[in-house]
Design an enzyme around this catalytic site. Structure first.
Site, PDB file in Angstrom:
ATOM      1  N   GLY A  71      41.085  37.243  30.721  1.00  0.00           N
ATOM      2  CA  GLY A  71      41.080  38.678  30.988  1.00  0.00           C
ATOM      3  C   GLY A  71      40.022  39.419  30.185  1.00  0.00           C
ATOM      4  O   GLY A  71      39.362  40.328  30.688  1.00  0.00           O
ATOM      5  N   THR A  72      39.865  39.015  28.935  1.00  0.00           N
ATOM      6  CA  THR A  72      38.896  39.710  28.078  1.00  0.00           C
ATOM      7  C   THR A  72      37.488  39.585  28.648  1.00  0.00           C
ATOM      8  O   THR A  72      36.749  40.575  28.750  1.00  0.00           O
ATOM      9  CB  THR A  72      38.943  39.120  26.651  1.00  0.00           C
ATOM     10  N   ASN A 156      50.018  46.941  29.266  1.00  0.00           N
ATOM     11  CA  ASN A 156      50.635  45.779  28.619  1.00  0.00           C
ATOM     12  C   ASN A 156      51.791  46.143  27.703  1.00  0.00           C
ATOM     13  O   ASN A 156      52.698  45.356  27.500  1.00  0.00           O
ATOM     14  CB  ASN A 156      49.585  44.974  27.851  1.00  0.00           C
ATOM     15  N   GLN A 184      48.114  42.545  33.688  1.00  0.00           N
ATOM     16  CA  GLN A 184      49.576  42.645  33.535  1.00  0.00           C
ATOM     17  C   GLN A 184      50.296  42.962  34.844  1.00  0.00           C
ATOM     18  O   GLN A 184      51.518  43.068  34.845  1.00  0.00           O
ATOM     19  CB  GLN A 184      49.929  43.713  32.485  1.00  0.00           C
ATOM     20  N   SER A 204      44.146  37.208  34.527  1.00  0.00           N
ATOM     21  CA  SER A 204      44.136  36.196  33.472  1.00  0.00           C
ATOM     22  C   SER A 204      45.176  35.127  33.770  1.00  0.00           C
ATOM     23  O   SER A 204      46.285  35.445  34.218  1.00  0.00           O
ATOM     24  CB  SER A 204      44.460  36.876  32.141  1.00  0.00           C
ATOM     25  N   HIS A 206      46.907  33.014  31.695  1.00  0.00           N
ATOM     26  CA  HIS A 206      48.075  32.753  30.844  1.00  0.00           C
ATOM     27  C   HIS A 206      49.144  33.824  30.915  1.00  0.00           C
ATOM     28  O   HIS A 206      50.172  33.711  30.246  1.00  0.00           O
ATOM     29  CB  HIS A 206      47.634  32.498  29.394  1.00  0.00           C
ATOM     30  N   THR A 242      29.182  25.167  32.951  1.00  0.00           N
ATOM     31  CA  THR A 242      29.948  24.172  33.700  1.00  0.00           C
ATOM     32  C   THR A 242      31.397  24.644  33.839  1.00  0.00           C
ATOM     33  O   THR A 242      32.025  25.049  32.860  1.00  0.00           O
ATOM     34  CB  THR A 242      29.891  22.815  32.958  1.00  0.00           C
ATOM     35  N   CYS A 330      47.422  41.115  20.188  1.00  0.00           N
ATOM     36  CA  CYS A 330      46.142  40.982  19.492  1.00  0.00           C
ATOM     37  C   CYS A 330      46.013  41.997  18.358  1.00  0.00           C
ATOM     38  O   CYS A 330      45.195  41.828  17.474  1.00  0.00           O
ATOM     39  CB  CYS A 330      44.975  41.132  20.466  1.00  0.00           C
TER      40      CYS A 330
END
Ligand code: PLP
Length: 396
Positions: A71-72, A156, A184, A204, A206, A242, A330
């Site tokens: 996401g970042t 979030n 989110q 994202s 995860h 890659t 974070c």
């Protein structure tokens, strides 16, 4: 000890089906997706199947999906990529202008602030007590030199869902590119890039039971965007390097499962969240829910427990087996109160006394029972240690 995880907005476990789909790409299917031999062809096919699944989750075309490291990176690629492309074509000599909100994730907030340091102007729109941006504020903020509007789909910390469709209409009318961070919301509520009217949208892996370190950026066909990185011609020249094939396959599988389970899971998790929330309001004196309750993702609640230090409560609950959070993972450990909670009008001490509970796929009714049997006592204990807390008198 029973362990209950209520921190799915920080991250989710990898779904067993996702893991199973990924495993071959660490061993026998190891080819480089750019190689022209059969090893490469097989991984290329897997990457393209994943692209189709991710596109299907958000109503996009596969060719409009660029895989990233999460996401970042998706947020940064959208913001810096768009600003760089706009700077290339700007002939006005004026500083480029962006519109964001004051409750964005730091991936957007700090990217915008970095652009400010490089000479751009950014308007950070306020939100109301519910956590919502007024689309008219976005309209009023538009200037001739505005190059991008970025408004997150779901927050979030609160789960609040923004009026993205309305802001999308404003962006189209004013011919300004529109990005939304849907990290989110994707997989929790329906996300359709055409209905929302976005040109760029971040997701994202995860957060949707996929692996960490992989995400995607939707880039509407025709959008002018400079890459962040320079290298080979991967991802249609938009993101060289890659491909992380196993991660991409995992993201694809996670997107497929999220799409298939979306409506049933949303209803199930919302019922658990609502029972947790109601129980806390009933059992903990002065507890308050933050943000609008009607317009949220189904899994999130943010509750203030006045007179408590949120970090202390997180640690005390963790010792009892319950994992939750004070807000954006974070920024945990930072002394500053949450920028989201202060933006909706909370006093710093109330913002610091707030916890986020974010439920998910593996949670059950028993988990909610456990939380309701645990939290009130721990709050009461911490309050008794607080010099400012006065226990309410009990009517006899
Ligand atoms: N945007 C939002 C709204 C988030 O909640 C997060 C993660 O917490 C991110 C972006 C960053 O995503 P990632 O962890 O994949 O870099």
């Amino acid at each position: 000890m029973r362990r209950v995880y209520f921190d799915h907005n920080a991250t989710t476990s990898v779904d067993p089906e996702v893991l199973r789909a990924m495993l071959p790409y660490f061993s026998e299917e190891f080819g480089n997706a750019s190689s022209i031999h059969s090893f490469g062809q097989q991984t290329r096919a897997a990457v393209e199947r994943a692209r189709e699944s991710v596109a299907a989750l958000i109503g996009a075309r596969p060719a409009e999906i660029v895989f990233t490291s999460g996401g970042t990176e998706s947020d940064n690629l959208a913001i810096f990529g768009l600003a760089a492309a706009a700077a290339g074509k700007a002939a006005t000599g004026k500083r480029p202008h962006l519109i964001a909100t004051s409750i964005e994730h730091h991936a957007v907030l700090n990217a915008c602030q970095a652009l400010e340091r490089r000479g751009a102007d950014v308007t950070f729109l306020p939100v109301d007590r519910e956590g919502r941006v007024d689309p008219d504020d976005a309209r009023r903020a538009v200037r001739p030199e505005t190059v991008l509007i970025t408004v997150m789909h779901a927050n979030n910390e609160l789960g609040t869902i923004q009026l993205i469709e309305e802001i999308g209409r404003i962006a189209r009318e004013t011919d300004i590119y529109f990005h939304s961070d849907a990290v989110q919301s994707a997989g929790k509520v329906p996300v359709d890039v055409n209905r929302l009217g976005v040109d760029l949208l971040s997701i994202s892996g995860h957060k949707i039971y996929g692996p960490k370190g992989v995400g995607a950026l939707y880039i509407r066909k025709g959008t002018r965007l400079e890459p962040l990185l320079y290298g080979g011609h991967h991802e249609r020249d938009r993101r060289p390097g890659t491909e992380n094939v196993a991660g991409i396959v995992g993201l694809g599988k996670a997107a497929e499962l999220a799409r298939a389970r979306l409506s049933s899971e949303a209803a199930r998790v919302a019922a658990l969240r609502d029972r947790l929330e109601q129980g806390l309001l009933e059992q903990v004196a002065q507890a308050r829910v933050n943000g609008g309750r009607a317009t949220r993702t189904p899994n999130t609640t943010n509750v203030t427990f006045p007179f408590i230090e949120g970090e202390a409560l997180v640690i005390a609950l963790d010792l009892k087996g319950l994992a939750c959070s004070t807000g954006a993972a974070c920024s945990s450990g930072a002394i500053e109160p949450s920028h989201v909670l202060t933006a909706i009008g909370l006093l710093p001490e109330d913002a610091r006394a707030s916890l986020r509970f974010s439920l998910g796929r593996e949670n059950t009714d028993q988990d909610v029972d456990f939380a309701l049997a645990t939290i009130p006592g721990v709050v009461e204990h911490l309050r008794e240690l607080s010099p400012v807390y006065k226990k309410p008198a009990v009517a006899s």
